[in-house]
Design a protein around this motif. Structure first.
Motif, PDB file in Angstrom:
ATOM      1  N   TYR A 422      27.379  32.893  39.818  1.00 43.07           N
ATOM      2  CA  TYR A 422      28.569  33.386  39.176  1.00 43.07           C
ATOM      3  C   TYR A 422      28.773  31.955  38.123  1.00 43.07           C
ATOM      4  CZ  TYR A 422      31.599  30.815  42.502  1.00 43.07           C
ATOM      5  OH  TYR A 422      31.950  29.523  43.219  1.00 43.07           O
ATOM      6  N   LYS A 428      38.833  29.993  31.528  1.00 46.13           N
ATOM      7  CA  LYS A 428      39.225  31.561  31.692  1.00 46.13           C
ATOM      8  C   LYS A 428      39.282  31.479  33.559  1.00 46.13           C
ATOM      9  CE  LYS A 428      37.513  33.543  27.619  1.00 46.13           C
ATOM     10  NZ  LYS A 428      36.421  34.735  27.301  1.00 46.13           N
ATOM     11  N   VAL A 430      40.148  32.139  37.373  1.00 39.34           N
ATOM     12  CA  VAL A 430      40.688  33.427  37.991  1.00 39.34           C
ATOM     13  C   VAL A 430      42.173  33.315  38.549  1.00 39.34           C
ATOM     14  CG1 VAL A 430      40.474  34.765  40.286  1.00 39.34           C
ATOM     15  CG2 VAL A 430      38.372  33.765  39.098  1.00 39.34           C
ATOM     16  N   GLU A 434      47.966  39.219  40.277  1.00 34.48           N
ATOM     17  CA  GLU A 434      47.369  40.202  39.298  1.00 34.48           C
ATOM     18  C   GLU A 434      48.618  40.256  38.075  1.00 34.48           C
ATOM     19  OE1 GLU A 434      45.764  44.825  38.884  1.00 34.48           O
ATOM     20  OE2 GLU A 434      46.890  44.245  41.046  1.00 34.48           O
ATOM     21  N   TYR A 451      42.007  43.511  42.181  1.00 29.15           N
ATOM     22  CA  TYR A 451      42.061  42.902  40.765  1.00 29.15           C
ATOM     23  C   TYR A 451      40.801  41.754  40.774  1.00 29.15           C
ATOM     24  CZ  TYR A 451      44.476  38.625  42.131  1.00 29.15           C
ATOM     25  OH  TYR A 451      44.915  37.670  42.308  1.00 29.15           O
ATOM     26  N   THR A 452      40.692  40.733  41.816  1.00 31.89           N
ATOM     27  CA  THR A 452      39.786  39.666  41.673  1.00 31.89           C
ATOM     28  C   THR A 452      38.411  40.259  42.011  1.00 31.89           C
ATOM     29  OG1 THR A 452      40.404  39.186  43.870  1.00 31.89           O
ATOM     30  CG2 THR A 452      41.198  37.903  42.110  1.00 31.89           C
ATOM     31  N   ARG A 454      36.773  42.588  40.949  1.00 35.99           N
ATOM     32  CA  ARG A 454      36.222  43.212  39.905  1.00 35.99           C
ATOM     33  C   ARG A 454      35.839  42.240  38.564  1.00 35.99           C
ATOM     34  NH1 ARG A 454      41.676  47.127  39.724  1.00 35.99           N
ATOM     35  NH2 ARG A 454      40.842  48.632  41.351  1.00 35.99           N
ATOM     36  N   ARG A 455      36.206  41.023  39.081  1.00 30.19           N
ATOM     37  CA  ARG A 455      35.746  39.993  38.063  1.00 30.19           C
ATOM     38  C   ARG A 455      34.228  39.478  38.266  1.00 30.19           C
ATOM     39  NH1 ARG A 455      40.116  36.516  35.404  1.00 30.19           N
ATOM     40  NH2 ARG A 455      38.185  35.090  35.392  1.00 30.19           N
ATOM     41  N   THR A 456      33.615  39.096  37.340  1.00 32.00           N
ATOM     42  CA  THR A 456      32.069  38.462  37.326  1.00 32.00           C
ATOM     43  C   THR A 456      32.056  37.125  37.970  1.00 32.00           C
ATOM     44  OG1 THR A 456      32.320  37.915  35.065  1.00 32.00           O
ATOM     45  CG2 THR A 456      31.501  40.199  35.531  1.00 32.00           C
ATOM     46  N   ASP A 457      33.308  36.463  37.891  1.00 28.17           N
ATOM     47  CA  ASP A 457      33.003  35.262  38.386  1.00 28.17           C
ATOM     48  C   ASP A 457      33.755  35.122  39.959  1.00 28.17           C
ATOM     49  OD1 ASP A 457      35.780  35.797  37.845  1.00 28.17           O
ATOM     50  OD2 ASP A 457      36.135  33.736  36.461  1.00 28.17           O
ATOM     51  N   GLN A 569      35.068  32.156  45.035  1.00 28.43           N
ATOM     52  CA  GLN A 569      35.535  31.952  43.532  1.00 28.43           C
ATOM     53  C   GLN A 569      35.782  30.325  43.666  1.00 28.43           C
ATOM     54  OE1 GLN A 569      38.953  34.355  43.994  1.00 28.43           O
ATOM     55  NE2 GLN A 569      40.173  33.070  43.241  1.00 28.43           N
TER      56      GLN A 569
END
Length: 614
Positions: A422, A428, A430, A434, A451-452, A454-457, A569
């Motif tokens: 990642y 930006k 994390v 939310e 919600y986390t 779904r993040r790419t990082d 993350q």
């Protein structure tokens, strides 16, 4: 909604009438005295004393020392009737509250964490333990009709002072309860976790609230902080940028903030302020209380108890840990935190343990039937009693991160190392929660993590659906094999309970609980401290490197039909400060120092070690 309003209309008069009856009783049956108690170096500490009018028996003393004011000052009474502390008043305790040295109406110079001094040689050698001794000595000699037995209690910073009271060594002190005690501000309480600045809490508290500002005592008013106004904490802290910008805003008056900036690594300054250093040969009975979801001082409760067991084994030490946010055990409602419900009022259950503890040691009433260790297990939602913690029948069980987002108790072999990647971008980061909001929430400790995911990082790993319950009891260990494109990074590991898709919605909030990703435990680690907190080391770009660290203790059952999830993350904002992802002194970093970084996490050689009950 109409039914909720009706409930409030019915409940409010009952609650008000009960409080009115209690307040009337308290004022009619107690006398308030305000005194200044001299310390050995001549400084006088302001103390409020509430004394039962009842002369039929002698009464124990319950002492709280606080940096947050003993108010109200003057003729008005402290509203004990608004909390369970009224139970102590009904039991006839002499209730004592003291402004600590240098705060509010007490004389002297305030120090945020005054180091414990085990080698006092003159009357000028003072600390919070000596102030506690002198206070107790004066109270038992000067307050009429006391029975010579003293107890102490306090939550959060007053919990730290309760620990210091326990270290005073006064023979009249029989029982102490440090609750969520501030203990080690570098490793796990309030300001830092594993050396990572808990940015939002630390800055808001020390600078915004002005806790670290110099005192102008005696005064009935607190110190003034820096005006900080925002509606969106994520946006505000991101725009503030690098740490020197925060220090500039704080000015040169917030000494503790400046000291923290000048001590980025673990050194003698931090070690002297670890409350555990003095925990030896502690004489009073000790009741340590804390919350499994305490965002401020969960570390202090676990580790104060651990220090008592290891460093003061002869002490009669007890531990109670419930499913609480910071101080929730002292509230009237311990039924839930956020969307997660606990099937009973755990706060009232706790209070029924605490009050008899003090009654036995200070009044000789009843018996000491409290188990050594009392822990509430979430997931199962039941209390359990043990003779020790960590438990003897724990099996340290690795669960491996694997390809395709799988999490397995069995490692697999491959011809060559594989990994997930990642990009961590400090511009930006994390978010830790939310929703957009101002001040740090307490519910984030068990919030939904969808919600986390779904993040790419953020990397996400799941087990299959569990066919049996799995219960964890003790500390987690994150054991990661990583490589970086840069020279430093933070790692946040989250352990998550994924609810079945057919779980009913929360009956109160109506929040959809099907597939809920309940945060069970999370902790951050600054990569450069992986081998030493005293001597940080840069990463070699591209070189696989082990990052292993311990997360706070867990007491949780993953029920049959649920899944275990792990998320990884590198930012957790603005809960923690941002790592520039270069090997620099972060407290002195420039805005231009922050760079993107690609992070690899290797399969199978990366694992989470779970404390599974056999």
């Amino acid at each position: 909604m109409k039914n909720i309003y009706l409930f409030i209309l019915i409940l409010f008069p009952i609650t008000t009438n009960a409080q009115n009856a209690d307040s009337t009783w308290f004022v009619n049956n107690y006398t308030k005295k305000e005194v200044t108690i001299p310390m050995r170096d001549g400084i006088k500490l302001f103390t409020s004393v509430y004394i039962p009018k009842d002369q039929s028996e002698k009464h124990p003393i319950l002492l709280t020392r606080t940096p947050y004011s003993v108010g109200p000052y003057g003729a008005s009474y402290r509203p004990y009737w608004r909390s369970y502390m009224m139970r102590y008043c009904r039991e006839g305790y002499i209730m004592v509250n003291q402004d600590i040295r240098g705060k509010y109406m007490s004389e002297g110079i305030f120090e945020v964490v005054r180091p414990f001094n085990p080698n006092k040689k003159t009357n000028k050698d003072i600390d919070e333990a000596s102030d506690s001794y002198d206070t107790i000595d004066w109270l038992v000699k000067n307050i009429d009709n006391n029975n010579g037995n003293v107890g102490a209690i306090g939550i959060s910073f007053p919990g730290f002072y309760a620990t210091m009271i326990a270290l005073s060594g006064h023979p009249a002190l029989k029982a102490v309860s440090p609750q969520a005690p501030v203990t080690d501000r570098f490793f796990g309480d309030d300001d830092h976790h594993n050396g990572v600045m808990m940015l939002m809490d630390a800055f808001d508290f020390h600078v915004g609230y002005g806790f670290s500002a110099p005192s102008s005592t005696p005064s009935t008013k607190g110190t003034k902080g820096v005006d900080i106004h925002y509606n969106d904490n994520y946006d505000y802290y991101l725009k503030m940028g690098a740490m020197p910008n925060f220090t500039k805003l704080s000015g040169d008056t917030m000494k503790f903030w400046s000291d923290m900036m000048n001590h980025p690594n673990l050194d003698a300054w931090w070690k002297a302020r670890d409350a555990r250093s003095g925990i030896k040969n502690v004489k009073p009975a000790m009741l340590i209380t804390g919350g499994l979801f305490d965002a401020e001082d969960g570390y202090g409760a676990w580790h104060t108890y651990e220090a008592l067991v290891k460093q003061s084994p002869a002490t009669n030490s007890k531990l109670i840990m419930g499913p609480w946010y910071h101080g929730q055990w002292a509230s009237k409602d311990g039924t839930h935190l956020g969307n997660v419900r606990f099937d009973s009022n755990t706060s009232l259950y706790y209070q029924d343990m605490e009050v008899p503890f003090f009654n036995y040691y200070l009044k000789g009433k009843g018996a000491d039937t409290l188990s050594k260790v009392n822990i509430f297990f979430t997931g199962e939602n039941k209390w359990h009693k043990f003779s020790q913690w960590p438990l003897a029948d724990i099996k340290q069980t690795p669960i491996y991160l694997q390809a395709n987002g799988k999490l397995s108790f069995e490692a697999t072999k491959s011809a060559k190392p594989t990994f997930d990647s990642y990009v961590s971008d400090p511009a930006k980061p994390v978010p830790y929660a939310e929703k957009v909001h101002a001040y740090r929430t307490r519910e984030y400790m068990d919030d939904d993590q969808r919600y986390t995911a779904r993040r790419t990082d953020v990397l996400v790993y799941n087990t299959g659906i569990l066919t049996d319950d799995i219960t964890l009891a003790g500390p987690l260990v994150a054991d990661l094999m990583v490589s970086l494109s840069g020279t430093d990074a933070d790692f946040v590991v989250k352990l998550i309970d994924v609810f079945p898709e057919d779980t009913p919605a929360n009956p109160v909030t109506k929040y959809p609980m099907g597939g809920y990703q309940m945060l069970v435990r999370a902790e951050i680690m600054r990569g450069k401290f992986r081998n030493s907190f005293e001597k940080p080391e840069p990463f070699v770009p591209g070189k696989p490197t082990r990052v292993k660290y311990t997360l706070p203790d867990v007491a949780h059952t993953f029920k049959k039909g649920h899944k275990i999830m792990v998320q990884i993350q590198s930012t957790w904002f603005p809960l923690t400060d941002r790592n520039p992802q270069q090997f620099v002194d972060i407290n002195q970093a420039k805005d231009a120092d922050f760079v993107k970084e690609t992070i690899h996490v290797y399969h199978n050689s990366s694992k989470i070690i779970l404390p599974v009950i056999k």
